[in-house]
Design an enzyme around this catalytic site. Structure first.
Site, mmCIF file in Angstrom:
data_model
loop_
_atom_site.group_PDB
_atom_site.id
_atom_site.type_symbol
_atom_site.label_atom_id
_atom_site.label_comp_id
_atom_site.label_asym_id
_atom_site.label_seq_id
_atom_site.Cartn_x
_atom_site.Cartn_y
_atom_site.Cartn_z
ATOM 1 N N ASP A 40 27.753 59.479 0.879
ATOM 2 C CA ASP A 40 27.891 57.636 0.693
ATOM 3 C C ASP A 40 26.700 57.257 0.682
ATOM 4 O O ASP A 40 25.973 57.553 1.401
ATOM 5 C CB ASP A 40 28.052 58.332 2.522
ATOM 6 C CG ASP A 40 28.874 56.537 2.894
ATOM 7 O OD1 ASP A 40 28.041 55.904 3.233
ATOM 8 O OD2 ASP A 40 29.744 56.577 3.873
ATOM 9 N N SER A 80 31.502 50.717 3.203
ATOM 10 C CA SER A 80 32.249 52.143 3.329
ATOM 11 C C SER A 80 34.011 52.027 3.650
ATOM 12 O O SER A 80 34.285 53.040 3.256
ATOM 13 C CB SER A 80 31.835 53.559 3.724
ATOM 14 O OG SER A 80 30.567 53.135 4.200
ATOM 15 N N HIS A 263 20.040 53.386 5.751
ATOM 16 C CA HIS A 263 20.203 52.057 6.749
ATOM 17 C C HIS A 263 18.275 52.174 7.157
ATOM 18 O O HIS A 263 18.114 50.807 7.149
ATOM 19 C CB HIS A 263 21.290 51.800 7.655
ATOM 20 C CG HIS A 263 22.113 51.578 6.438
ATOM 21 N ND1 HIS A 263 22.365 50.144 6.242
ATOM 22 C CD2 HIS A 263 23.114 52.565 6.459
ATOM 23 C CE1 HIS A 263 23.669 50.154 5.758
ATOM 24 N NE2 HIS A 263 24.624 51.058 5.809
HETATM 25 ZN ZN LIG Z 1 25.974 51.757 5.528
#
Ligand SMILES: [Zn+2]
Length: 364
Positions: A40, A80, A263
């Site tokens: 991810d 996502s 992030h």
């Molecule tokens: Zn994210």
């Protein structure tokens, strides 16, 4: 002259025939098993940084590679949920939605196609189980954060293996620590269907059953650098369970926290999570090489943080001053790697929903 022409004609005929054989061979090869790994938020700079600090990665074992454009139905920068939906169903949707079209119609996902073909299915992630990516492979909902509904849908989805975090989403609201807003006991619902384990110690000890749920923490799993088990170890356990199905399996694995660390613009954690993800790539490739009938596809759902590594960023093999262009997702293409029967389908530049459609064609 006439003979010469005939020669050319027969040559063309043979060539056309060979081409047909080659093309159909390419599309006819269907692997028995598919392991689909999603890092991810993992872009090229994440991989580069991990490569510099850690040395050789298992990702380097792939010979077939491509790129994909990650945009969702309503934005060049996907989240996502929409990206997971494109990868799981072969259709783009709007950000925030899982397993549905923008106008709310359910989209059949890779796991549903796999079960129709008699295959076992599983997800293994380092986030909470109802998080966007695993949800896209097991639920259909307009809003990715409606975990109450998503955990219930996942429990009833037919997945044979679920390994990840999120225990606080499985107890009724009356139980201390529960994050649910209703009285549903999803853990008990799961226990009616299959063995459920709640610790890594038990997971290590249990003789792999055909079906298994393992929920190893109340929220996301601990960060890779603070965990005493790797995603690679969890992948090995999932494979022990799923390989018991004679018709093969489809397993989705997510290195969920590469995105979370990105992030936060936390480089040591980004590298730790990427290397942890690479441990699952190792387990998968080792299995596929031995098995001979397993397709392994590795990609990301989008890039997170717009990481660049300009001059004077790297000192003594450490990333000291990376540049983050964002604290959120970006629109840049992400890499895709493939190994095994059908791998060549994923070479070149493609759109994110093409990746999903190609996977579905291979399990149909
Ligand atoms: Zn994210």
């Amino acid at each position: 002259m006439f003979t010469h022409f005939r020669h050319i004609r027969s040559f063309c005929l043979i060539f056309a025939l060979l081409l047909t054989v080659a093309v159909s061979a390419q599309t006819d090869i269907k692997p028995r098993n598919i392991i689909f790994l999603i890092g991810d938020g993992m872009g090229v700079a994440h991989i580069t940084a991990a490569r510099i600090e850690h040395g050789q990665l298992n990702l380097e074992r792939f010979k077939i590679m491509g790129l994909h454009m990650t945009g969702s139905a309503n934005d060049y920068v996907t989240d996502s949920a929409a990206a997971g939906t494109a990868l799981a169903t072969g259709f783009k949707t709007d950000n925030d939605m899982v397993g549905q079209t923008p106008d709310g119609k359910p989209l059949k996902n890779l796991m549903e196609y796999a079960r129709e073909a008699g295959k076992a299915t599983g997800v293994t992630v380092t986030s909470i189980l109802p998080h966007a990516t695993p949800a896209a492979f097991s639920a259909h909902h307009i809003a990715r954060y409606h975990y109450d509904t998503i955990t219930e849908q996942q429990a009833n989805s037919g997945l044979d293996v679920m390994i990840g975090g999120g225990l606080s989403n499985y107890y009724p609201k009356t139980t201390p620590g529960s994050r649910r807003k209703d009285d549903k006991h999803i853990l008990n619902l799961l226990r009616e269907k299959m063995p459920v384990v709640l610790s890594i110690a038990t997971l290590r000890k249990i003789k792999a059953p055909k079906q298994l749920t393992a929920i190893l923490s109340s929220g996301h799993l601990p960060p890779a650098i603070k965990r005493d088990y790797t995603l690679g170890e969890l992948t090995a356990k999932a494979l022990e369970c799923l390989t018991q199905n004679e018709k093969g399996f489809v397993l989705m694995i997510e290195g969920s926290q590469i995105d979370l660390a990105s992030h936060d613009q936390d480089m040591p954690r980004i590298i730790g999570e990427t290397i942890d993800f690479d441990s699952a790539v190792k387990t998968s490739l080792d299995f596929a090489e031995k098995d001979g009938n397993t397709l392994v596809v590795v990609t990301a759902d989008h890039e997170t943080a717009g990481i660049t590594l300009p001059m004077k960023t790297i000192e003594n093999d450490k990333i000291v001053k990376p540049t983050f262009a964002s604290d959120n997702h970006t629109a840049v293409m992400v890499p895709i790697f493939a190994y095994g029967p059908g791998a060549e389908n994923f070479a070149g530049i493609q759109a994110i929903d093409d990746v999903g459609r190609k996977l579905i064609e291979l399990v149909k």
